[in-house]
Design a protein around this motif. Structure first.
Motif, PDB file in Angstrom:
ATOM      1  N   LYS A  81      -3.823  10.938  -1.064  1.00 48.12           N
ATOM      2  CA  LYS A  81      -4.284  10.051  -2.140  1.00 48.12           C
ATOM      3  C   LYS A  81      -3.665   8.671  -1.976  1.00 48.12           C
ATOM      4  O   LYS A  81      -2.454   8.538  -1.761  1.00 48.12           O
ATOM      5  CB  LYS A  81      -3.867  10.608  -3.509  1.00 48.12           C
ATOM      6  CG  LYS A  81      -4.514  11.927  -3.885  1.00 48.12           C
ATOM      7  CD  LYS A  81      -5.867  11.752  -4.521  1.00 48.12           C
ATOM      8  CE  LYS A  81      -5.777  11.257  -5.943  1.00 48.12           C
ATOM      9  NZ  LYS A  81      -7.057  11.319  -6.642  1.00 48.12           N
ATOM     10  N   LYS A  82      -4.511   7.664  -2.101  1.00 49.02           N
ATOM     11  CA  LYS A  82      -3.996   6.295  -2.180  1.00 49.02           C
ATOM     12  C   LYS A  82      -3.530   6.045  -3.603  1.00 49.02           C
ATOM     13  O   LYS A  82      -4.197   6.450  -4.555  1.00 49.02           O
ATOM     14  CB  LYS A  82      -5.108   5.307  -1.850  1.00 49.02           C
ATOM     15  CG  LYS A  82      -5.372   5.151  -0.377  1.00 49.02           C
ATOM     16  CD  LYS A  82      -6.560   4.246  -0.124  1.00 49.02           C
ATOM     17  CE  LYS A  82      -6.328   2.835  -0.627  1.00 49.02           C
ATOM     18  NZ  LYS A  82      -7.463   1.936  -0.295  1.00 49.02           N
ATOM     19  N   ARG A 100      -2.576   3.684  -6.860  1.00 48.06           N
ATOM     20  CA  ARG A 100      -3.076   2.465  -7.478  1.00 48.06           C
ATOM     21  C   ARG A 100      -1.892   1.676  -8.021  1.00 48.06           C
ATOM     22  O   ARG A 100      -0.979   2.252  -8.634  1.00 48.06           O
ATOM     23  CB  ARG A 100      -4.006   2.862  -8.621  1.00 48.06           C
ATOM     24  CG  ARG A 100      -4.598   1.713  -9.405  1.00 48.06           C
ATOM     25  CD  ARG A 100      -5.291   2.262 -10.657  1.00 48.06           C
ATOM     26  NE  ARG A 100      -6.005   1.208 -11.352  1.00 48.06           N
ATOM     27  CZ  ARG A 100      -7.321   1.171 -11.493  1.00 48.06           C
ATOM     28  NH1 ARG A 100      -8.052   2.139 -11.016  1.00 48.06           N
ATOM     29  NH2 ARG A 100      -7.906   0.173 -12.130  1.00 48.06           N
ATOM     30  N   TYR A 101      -1.902   0.371  -7.819  1.00 44.45           N
ATOM     31  CA  TYR A 101      -0.796  -0.453  -8.304  1.00 44.45           C
ATOM     32  C   TYR A 101      -1.071  -0.900  -9.733  1.00 44.45           C
ATOM     33  O   TYR A 101      -2.114  -1.484 -10.019  1.00 44.45           O
ATOM     34  CB  TYR A 101      -0.611  -1.676  -7.397  1.00 44.45           C
ATOM     35  CG  TYR A 101       0.512  -2.565  -7.858  1.00 44.45           C
ATOM     36  CD1 TYR A 101       1.834  -2.111  -7.806  1.00 44.45           C
ATOM     37  CD2 TYR A 101       0.273  -3.834  -8.368  1.00 44.45           C
ATOM     38  CE1 TYR A 101       2.871  -2.908  -8.240  1.00 44.45           C
ATOM     39  CE2 TYR A 101       1.304  -4.644  -8.799  1.00 44.45           C
ATOM     40  CZ  TYR A 101       2.607  -4.170  -8.739  1.00 44.45           C
ATOM     41  OH  TYR A 101       3.640  -4.966  -9.177  1.00 44.45           O
ATOM     42  N   GLY A 105       2.667  -5.343   7.508  1.00 39.91           N
ATOM     43  CA  GLY A 105       2.000  -4.212   8.134  1.00 39.91           C
ATOM     44  C   GLY A 105       2.948  -3.132   8.599  1.00 39.91           C
ATOM     45  O   GLY A 105       2.539  -2.153   9.209  1.00 39.91           O
ATOM     46  N   ARG A 106       4.226  -3.289   8.334  1.00 40.86           N
ATOM     47  CA  ARG A 106       5.181  -2.255   8.731  1.00 40.86           C
ATOM     48  C   ARG A 106       5.045  -1.069   7.790  1.00 40.86           C
ATOM     49  O   ARG A 106       4.826  -1.238   6.599  1.00 40.86           O
ATOM     50  CB  ARG A 106       6.601  -2.785   8.689  1.00 40.86           C
ATOM     51  CG  ARG A 106       6.852  -3.923   9.660  1.00 40.86           C
ATOM     52  CD  ARG A 106       8.309  -4.330   9.614  1.00 40.86           C
ATOM     53  NE  ARG A 106       8.580  -5.387  10.559  1.00 40.86           N
ATOM     54  CZ  ARG A 106       8.488  -6.684  10.280  1.00 40.86           C
ATOM     55  NH1 ARG A 106       8.146  -7.054   9.060  1.00 40.86           N
ATOM     56  NH2 ARG A 106       8.726  -7.595  11.183  1.00 40.86           N
ATOM     57  N   THR A 107       5.219   0.085   8.342  1.00 39.07           N
ATOM     58  CA  THR A 107       5.118   1.276   7.504  1.00 39.07           C
ATOM     59  C   THR A 107       6.485   1.937   7.353  1.00 39.07           C
ATOM     60  O   THR A 107       7.318   1.884   8.254  1.00 39.07           O
ATOM     61  CB  THR A 107       4.133   2.305   8.099  1.00 39.07           C
ATOM     62  OG1 THR A 107       4.492   2.545   9.446  1.00 39.07           O
ATOM     63  CG2 THR A 107       2.719   1.807   8.012  1.00 39.07           C
ATOM     64  N   LEU A 155       1.316  -2.662  15.937  1.00 35.63           N
ATOM     65  CA  LEU A 155       0.328  -2.672  14.868  1.00 35.63           C
ATOM     66  C   LEU A 155      -0.331  -4.028  14.680  1.00 35.63           C
ATOM     67  O   LEU A 155      -1.548  -4.149  14.654  1.00 35.63           O
ATOM     68  CB  LEU A 155       1.075  -2.269  13.594  1.00 35.63           C
ATOM     69  CG  LEU A 155       0.401  -2.449  12.274  1.00 35.63           C
ATOM     70  CD1 LEU A 155      -0.209  -1.144  11.869  1.00 35.63           C
ATOM     71  CD2 LEU A 155       1.429  -2.879  11.263  1.00 35.63           C
ATOM     72  N   GLU A 204      -7.724   3.041   5.049  1.00 35.28           N
ATOM     73  CA  GLU A 204      -8.041   1.890   4.202  1.00 35.28           C
ATOM     74  C   GLU A 204      -8.263   0.605   4.984  1.00 35.28           C
ATOM     75  O   GLU A 204      -8.337  -0.458   4.386  1.00 35.28           O
ATOM     76  CB  GLU A 204      -6.924   1.683   3.175  1.00 35.28           C
ATOM     77  CG  GLU A 204      -5.538   1.654   3.760  1.00 35.28           C
ATOM     78  CD  GLU A 204      -4.458   1.692   2.694  1.00 35.28           C
ATOM     79  OE1 GLU A 204      -4.771   1.488   1.523  1.00 35.28           O
ATOM     80  OE2 GLU A 204      -3.290   1.928   3.069  1.00 35.28           O
ATOM     81  N   LEU A 233       3.708   7.235   2.355  1.00 34.00           N
ATOM     82  CA  LEU A 233       3.611   6.234   3.418  1.00 34.00           C
ATOM     83  C   LEU A 233       3.473   4.884   2.737  1.00 34.00           C
ATOM     84  O   LEU A 233       2.523   4.653   2.000  1.00 34.00           O
ATOM     85  CB  LEU A 233       2.396   6.491   4.301  1.00 34.00           C
ATOM     86  CG  LEU A 233       2.365   7.817   5.056  1.00 34.00           C
ATOM     87  CD1 LEU A 233       1.102   7.915   5.897  1.00 34.00           C
ATOM     88  CD2 LEU A 233       3.590   7.944   5.947  1.00 34.00           C
ATOM     89  N   VAL A 271       0.471   5.513   0.149  1.00 37.75           N
ATOM     90  CA  VAL A 271      -0.385   6.696   0.311  1.00 37.75           C
ATOM     91  C   VAL A 271       0.493   7.929   0.149  1.00 37.75           C
ATOM     92  O   VAL A 271       1.582   8.000   0.728  1.00 37.75           O
ATOM     93  CB  VAL A 271      -1.058   6.715   1.700  1.00 37.75           C
ATOM     94  CG1 VAL A 271      -1.822   8.011   1.914  1.00 37.75           C
ATOM     95  CG2 VAL A 271      -1.990   5.521   1.860  1.00 37.75           C
ATOM     96  N   ARG A 303       3.377   0.700   3.091  1.00 35.35           N
ATOM     97  CA  ARG A 303       3.149  -0.385   4.045  1.00 35.35           C
ATOM     98  C   ARG A 303       3.482  -1.714   3.373  1.00 35.35           C
ATOM     99  O   ARG A 303       3.135  -1.927   2.209  1.00 35.35           O
ATOM    100  CB  ARG A 303       1.699  -0.392   4.506  1.00 35.35           C
ATOM    101  CG  ARG A 303       1.475  -1.424   5.606  1.00 35.35           C
ATOM    102  CD  ARG A 303       0.040  -1.542   5.995  1.00 35.35           C
ATOM    103  NE  ARG A 303      -0.448  -0.337   6.642  1.00 35.35           N
ATOM    104  CZ  ARG A 303      -1.676  -0.241   7.141  1.00 35.35           C
ATOM    105  NH1 ARG A 303      -2.505  -1.242   7.044  1.00 35.35           N
ATOM    106  NH2 ARG A 303      -2.063   0.870   7.711  1.00 35.35           N
ATOM    107  N   SER A 359       0.846  -1.190   0.000  1.00 40.11           N
ATOM    108  CA  SER A 359       0.000   0.000   0.000  1.00 40.11           C
ATOM    109  C   SER A 359       0.885   1.245   0.000  1.00 40.11           C
ATOM    110  O   SER A 359       1.905   1.284   0.687  1.00 40.11           O
ATOM    111  CB  SER A 359      -0.886  -0.016   1.256  1.00 40.11           C
ATOM    112  OG  SER A 359      -1.288   1.287   1.597  1.00 40.11           O
TER     113      SER A 359
END
Lengths: 759, 622
Positions: A616-617, A619-620, A653-655, B292, B277, A647, A607, A649, A605
């Protein structure tokens, strides 16, 4: 709201636009070195030039002046021919070195380290899917953490071989700022040691910023050093020297660490003729690539080279111009006599030609061979040599060309000169084509081409030394001998490297009539560059074989083994730098107003947080392996540089946070031209002082019939300067000089000034 | 959903009651006006999907606000209400023509009844007393973009703005809250006017208390605050990478690290977090809140973007972009709509009467000829649409996108043309068909020519006045290419002439739209309105079209009656052939940013960044 649709916006990663800056550490929150945050406290540069092989070791200590641990982006722009051989970051007292690994393995480790929220660095070559990664000569690493009020030590080492052209050699460590502001080193030390078996003369340092103190100097060595405080790195550290080329000379140096095999280097310096004979009339057919892959900088450099070639011709020569992409078109059915008018018309013909997708190298070469050429025929190929039509495989294309070429009567066979342009130029093909009595020269997409172009053009019409061979008195004791130059001319040097199997009291080497007799010692480690130089030559030969015959496992295995043992990057290996240092493998391409981001595979992901509040997210896009979004910049957002935060991810789940800049440039560059006078005589230089908007990337001045000049930033003058030569053939009258500036978004701004040529 | 189909009222500017103008030095000038819906005759909105931004309960009804307007629902909860829509209030009609950003209920000044306060993005503040709306519109445009509203017990309405800090409105005076935060970009507000927490775009969290301003920035996980929630003495600040828990003015800990915390609600020692999201989570507030991964799956609407978390009748509700959730149940979902998105960038009616609609980043929709929903196409190539062209003779349509040129044949078979095929760049900004069936495509890297012989391209290297080409027009063998740096005229692939402000009477180099009117061309610019390029090669300006006017890219159209030019912020500019004069048409539009114009059969279609309307051309030109 719709301003962004029409904005010229491009996104740049800091690392991707650094061409001349070396050893810059930029706080991740800034776009320039910021001495309030990070200073370069110490820098040491150790240079050893051993018989044409330079090893440069740079150590830097940066200090963090804030109360927080921070991140930095380290950028080091390597010289084009250089290969990185070491990189290390110190974590307190621990030195964390980089390693060479098989590419696939390096990528696995890289991803593994990233999964631990550490940032490894990865240097690869030959990537075709990312413009940034393709510029393998720019090494960039993320350095984290730099402790609060603490220091961070970084080491980098690279090696390069110095060419000898017209008996001269030049060497430079690029320190002069190109993209970033000049750094100041709290303490700077430079040590230099030159060893050469060939006698050297006219040694001199270029520039004045580093007052080198010479400790010893004779015709075969130089030792010098510099130490200073608060030194602004405003110039490259550069030197040049000549080799005494009054007569042919052959020198041999050896290396053996006590085990087999030993290595040798034989370098033959070919004498310069006392007086160059006047050039005989030449017949030149220039092949010019106008395929889409040449667009932008490559096309500009390609055109610059072609124009320089055409304007270097004399009325005794004839020429033709063939442009090619997926189609082939000739300026004239047959070569025409050289005159200012025919050259102008040929260039206009080229300028009016549209670019097309696809490159049919075979058709272009075929058309060139079919030309009815006169005396001393030359085919000069300009382009990136990437074939997409006709025969595609390098070996087969070169074989086809060689066969066609040999069908031509020997006296009429054109010498095949290749001027390859671009970071992604297909050099293996260029090398194979140039073996048909020609020369290969290559320039990157962004490097200045003057020096190489001058050397290249000087060879057109001059004969390379044919059939130059190295023989030895005991051939069975030698193996795997490789010449390092494809062709050599009087005044330049051919060098061979090879193995010797067993030590011997003496061995005799012969090149033409020149001999050298040296011992093959059981142990001599003075010239430590030799094993690596041989390994590199061996790998090049294996890569050449793969190009010709296809990939075989034995060759690949040997390439990987040699690259790992001697530490250099190949298409089959990667340099995995110290953990906690991140090369930026991510790509943000120019977009308008589209933001694109290339990420690691693990990212799920992305952002984007824009400075005006929009979130804005992305798009892949699976086809392109790229994330994308479109955004609107507010109407009142002024032109300038802005930062967008990303950002990211990953699967766990790590950012991660990345920060990129984009520039809004709704106005083309504004150009102002100053001349110190407006009247000139033929043969005089028009001195140009040009100011242009901050976002300007290139400035070129043109006058019909004159060689264009690319202006460069002159910090002393506070403007961009250059000299446009008024050709001696110009008639008196008024002429227009057009100065064109292009910014990073390829916006064009221009200004015309009028000058008068006096009788 | 089509709104206002039977409205046949004449266009009239709504400015019935300008009640106050305040000019005190310490306050801002503004006007207050009652909003009376006036819809131009025959104007219809073509239903675009609702987007939910904020919600509030007022006078026993749930109200949800978004770009399209304000919707009143029956009742306040899923138990006590049907969730049915009671009333819709549309932007551009009952409400000012700007997206609605925020809602809050409170008293202002000496009023004795609470009102529903509505923040807009560009039109200031609106208030609703349950029967009528009034608009509080600052004269200064900087004060009109509202990001947050916080009514406080002292009878003041605190207003967060995009760039102008916090304002305070007491029913009579609109003033800055304090000069020290006059230029702060505000994202969220919490507290009251004696202890005010201010979330900012780039300066972290500000705390105004007892006349002093404190700043927390570097200690926060991120300086961009997305949301705030106050619980006693503890303030929670949501950021893109977690929630900062602030106690006693200091960072206590970071909760939910890595989460994009764009909505927060603190209630009864519980903290609820709405994410971009991942839906809504209840964030543990024990001593070790965990990393998390330990948050587990979202408790509400996994995968949703949660805009607001509300407490209604002691129950927690999560407002997502398109729905309202109570636990795992969506108690309100937005209605089905005719259109796939609100942000229109291109319109084209094909020869069979189908309207092609290009969206900003949601692909392409081809409505049926009878007006039905038709086909919506959105994929990795066809999602950022810039322009649609149609060749009636061959039944071919070309869609210019940010990821290539997509061609549709008469059977709707698609073919993508991109850089790999020879296009000079993938980003296609305009496309035109030539009389011979060939095409010309504009890109930020030059112009591509697509014909039977293949694809070729030119850019500044070949003499184009600038590489960034935004607009094209075809005139027999000639092509006009409008660029960022002027206009080039091409014959075939050869540049024959170029016009710039320095060599002609062109008033602005940035050319955004070109349309042919007889032998002349009307040329839209980004900043100097529209100019006329005559067939003699002379540029003419229009006396009644002066000032800074931005024409949107390729938002120009000519009919038998007029030339229409969509503008950035003034609706559509109309050049009347009958009078030779320009007027502007904006009344009834959901936004003054008109990005696409099309006409067929006497009906004008106006695409904006906030929806699509159709209106009889006679309404506009008469």
């Amino acid at each position: 709201m719709f301003k962004s649709i029409k904005l010229a916006i491009w996104m740049t990663a800091a690392a991707s636009c650094a061409w001349g800056d070396a050893g810059v550490l930029i706080p991740s929150t800034a776009k320039q070195p910021d001495p309030k945050v990070l200073t370069l406290d110490e820098m040491s540069i150790a240079v050893i030039v051993d018989n044409g092989h330079a090893k440069v070791k740079v150590q830097q200590i940066f200090a963090n002046h804030t109360a927080l641990p921070i991140e930095g982006n380290y950028v080091f722009a390597l010289p084009r021919a250089a290969m990185i051989s070491d990189f290390a970051i110190w974590d307190d007292a621990t030195r964390i070195p980089g390693v060479i690994l098989e590419r696939k393995r390096a990528e696995e480790i890289y991803n593994d380290i990233r999964a631990q929220a550490l940032d490894p660095g990865l240097l690869q070559m030959g990537e075709r899917d990312a413009d940034e990664a393709r510029r393998s000569a720019v090494f960039s690493a993320r350095v984290v953490p730099i402790p609060a009020y603490g220091t961070k030590r970084i080491e980098i080492e690279y090696q390069e071989r110095l060419a000898v052209e017209q008996s001269e050699s030049m060497f430079a460590v690029p320190l002069r700022p190109d993209v970033y502001r000049a750094q100041t080193a709290g303490r700077l030390s430079i040590t230099l040691e030159i060893k050469t078996a060939h006698p050297m003369r006219d040694f001199q340092f270029v520039g004045k910023a580093y007052a080198m103190r010479t400790a010893s100097r004779d015709s075969k060595s130089v030792k010098a050093s510099f130490a200073g405080r608060a030194i602004a790195l405003t110039e490259d550290f550069a030197l040049k020297y000549s080799l005494d080329a009054l007569k042919d000379d052959l020198e041999v140096v050896t290396y053996r660490d006590g085990t087999d095999p030993g290595f040798f280097q034989a370098s033959a310096l070919l004498a310069m003729p006392a007086i160059h004979a006047p050039l005989a009339p030449r017949s030149i057919v220039a092949l010019f690539d106008t395929s889409l892959s040449m667009q932008w900088e490559k096309l500009e450099r390609e055109f610059q080279a072609l124009e320089a070639l055409l304007r270097s011709l004399t009325p005794a020569d004839d020429f033709n111009l063939i442009i090619f992409n997926d189609k082939v078109a000739a300026y004239s059915p047959a070569p025409v006599a050289v005159s200012p008018e025919t050259i102008d018309k040929a260039l206009e013909f080229l300028r009016a030609a549209a670019l097309r997708g696809g490159t049919n190298m075979q058709a272009a070469l075929d058309a060139a061979l079919a030309q009815s050429m006169g005396h001393d025929p030359h085919i000069v190929v300009f382009g990136d040599l990437g074939a997409t039509r006709g025969i595609l495989q390098n070996g087969k294309l070169a074989e086809w060309y060689g066969a066609k070429w040999k069908q031509i009567a020997e006296t009429k066979r054109p010498r095949t000169y290749v001027f390859a342009v671009g970071d992604d130029a297909n050099l293996p093909l260029g090398r194979m084509l140039a073996r048909n009595n020609g020369v290969l020269e290559a320039v990157r997409s962004t490097e200045p081409i003057d020096f190489k172009l001058k050397a290249f053009l000087s060879k057109i019409g001059r004969k390379p030394v044919d059939n130059l061979r190295l023989t030895t008195s005991t051939p069975t004791n030698f193996d795997l001998i490789y010449p390092l130059e494809d062709s050599v001319f009087p005044g330049s040097m051919q060098t061979w490297v090879g193995e010797y199997k067993k030590p011997a009291a003496q061995a005799t080497f012969t090149v033409q009539q020149t001999r050298a007799t040296v011992p093959l010692p059981a142990r001599n480690t003075e010239h430590e560059f030799l094993p690596r130089a041989w390994a590199k030559a061996r790998v090049d030969a294996l890569l050449d074989k793969i190009e010709r015959e296809g990939e075989d496992q034995a060759s690949v295995d040997e390439i990987i083994r040699l690259a790992r043992k001697y530490k250099f990057v190949t298409p089959y290996t990667s340099f995995l730098a110290a953990p906690r240092a991140l090369l930026r493998p991510r790509l943000i391409r120019p977009g308008d107003p589209v933001l694109r981001v290339k990420t690691d595979e693990s990212i799920t992901s992305v952002v984007a947080m824009f400075p005006f509040g929009t979130v804005k997210k992305l798009r892949y896009l699976s086809d392109e392996d790229t994330w994308q979004t479109r955004f609107l910049a507010p109407k009142d957002l002024a032109d300038g540089t802005y930062r967008v935060r990303l950002l990211l991810r990953d699967k766990q789940g790590r950012t991660y946070r990345e920060s990129k800049t984009f520039v809004i440039a709704s106005q083309p560059p504004v150009v102002k031209v100053k001349l110190d006078r407006n009247q000139f005589h033929r043969g005089e230089a028009v001195k140009l002082h040009v100011s242009a908007s901050d976002t300007t990337r290139t400035i070129v001045a043109r006058m019909h019939g004159a060689v264009p000049v690319y202006l460069k930033w002159n910090s002393g003058m506070g403007s961009n300067t250059g000299e446009l030569m008024v050709p001696a053939t110009f008639a008196a009258g008024r002429y227009k000089v057009t100065v064109t500036a292009e910014d990073f978004a390829h916006n064009i701004g221009s200004r015309e000034v009028e000058i008068e040529i006096l009788p | 959903m089509i709104f206002g189909g039977s409205a046949l009222w004449r266009a009239r500017v709504v400015l019935r009651e300008a009640r106050e103008h305040v000019s005190a030095a310490a306050s801002f000038r503004f006007s207050v006006r009652s909003l009376v819906p006036v819809i131009p005759a025959g104007l219809e909105s073509m239903g675009a999907p609702a987007v939910f931004n904020d919600a509030a309960v007022f006078e026993g009804h749930l109200y949800i606000a978004g770009p399209a307007g304000l919707t009143k629902y029956d009742g306040t909860s899923h138990e006590g209400a049907s969730g049915a829509i009671a009333t819709r209030y549309r932007v551009g009609a009952e409400l000012p023509p700007a997206p609605l950003t925020s809602l809050a209920v409170g008293l202002a000044g000496d009023s004795n009844a609470s009102e529903l306060w509505i923040g807009t993005w560009g039109e200031g503040l609106a208030a609703f007393d349950g029967r009528a709306f009034r608009q509080i519109r600052p004269d200064d445009a900087r004060l009109r973009k509202i990001t947050a509203i916080l009514p406080v017990d002292t009878g003041r309405i605190l207003i967060g703005t995009e760039k102008a800090g916090v304002l305070v409105y007491d029913g009579h005076v609109l003033a800055p809250f304090h000069s020290s935060i006059a230029d702060v970009p505000v994202t969220a507000l919490a507290g009251d006017d004696s202890s005010l927490w201010i979330g900012t775009l780039d300066r972290g969290l500000l705390h105004w208390k007892a006349g002093a301003l404190e700043t927390l920035d570097d200690v926060l996980p991120d300086k961009q605050i997305l949301s705030l929630a106050l619980s006693g003495e503890t303030i929670y600040a949501g950021t893109g990478v977690g929630i900062a828990e602030i106690r006693g003015g200091k960072l206590a800990r970071v909760l939910a690290p890595g989460y994009f915390a764009q909505a927060l609600l603190a209630v009864d020692d519980k903290l609820f977090m709405g994410t971009l999201e991942d839906g809504m989570f209840a964030v543990p507030l024990d001593a070790h809140p965990g990393r998390l991964a330990q948050l587990g799956a979202a408790s509400v609407c996994p995968g949703c973007s949660i805009r607001k978390i509300l407490r209604i009748d002691n129950e927690i509700y999560a407002l997502a972009e398109d729905s309202l959730w109570h636990g795992n149940e969506a108690v309100i979902r937005r209605e089905d709509s005719l259109l796939a998105d609100r942000n229109i960038t291109a319109l084209k009616m094909d020869s069979t009467g189908r309207l092609w609609i290009g969206y900003f980043d949601r692909g392409l929709q081809i409505l049926n000829a009878n007006g039905g929903r038709g086909q919506h196409i959105e994929d990795d190539h066809l999602f950022c649409v810039n322009r649609i062209a149609h060749n009636a003779e061959r039944g071919v349509s070309a869609v210019a996108t940010a990821n290539g040129l997509v061609l549709f044949d008469a059977s709707s078979r698609r073919r993508l043309i991109g850089q790999a095929d020879g296009l000079i760049a993938n980003q296609v900004t305009d496309v035109v068909f030539r009389p011979d069936g060939s095409m010309v495509a504009a890109t930020p890297a030059g112009v591509s020519f697509i014909d039977a012989a293949g694809i070729s391209g030119i850019y500044a290297f070949q003499g184009l006045v600038n590489n960034h080409v935004f607009a094209l027009a075809s005139d027999g063998p000639r092509t006009l290419a409008g660029t960022l740096g002027g206009l080039s005229i091409l014959e075939g692939t050869v540049v024959r002439a170029s016009f710039t402000t320095s060599n002609s009477a062109l008033k602005h180099n940035w050319i955004t739209a070109i349309t042919q009117v007889d032998k002349d061309f009307f040329v839209g610019t980004y900043g100097a309105g529209v100019l006329r390029l005559t067939d003699r090669g002379e540029w003419e300006t229009f006396d009644d079209l002066r000032g800074s006017i931005e024409i949107n890219p390729n938002a120009m159209l000519v009919t038998a009656n007029a030339v229409y030019a969509g503008t950035l912020d003034r609706g559509v500019a109309v050049y009347h052939f009958s009078s030779g004069r320009w007027t502007f048409f904006a009344t009834g539009l959901p936004s003054r940013n008109v990005a696409a114009v099309e006409a067929r059969g006497g009906v004008l279609y106006l695409g904006t960044d906030n929806g699509l309307v159709k209106v009889p051309e006679t309404t506009v030109v008469n």
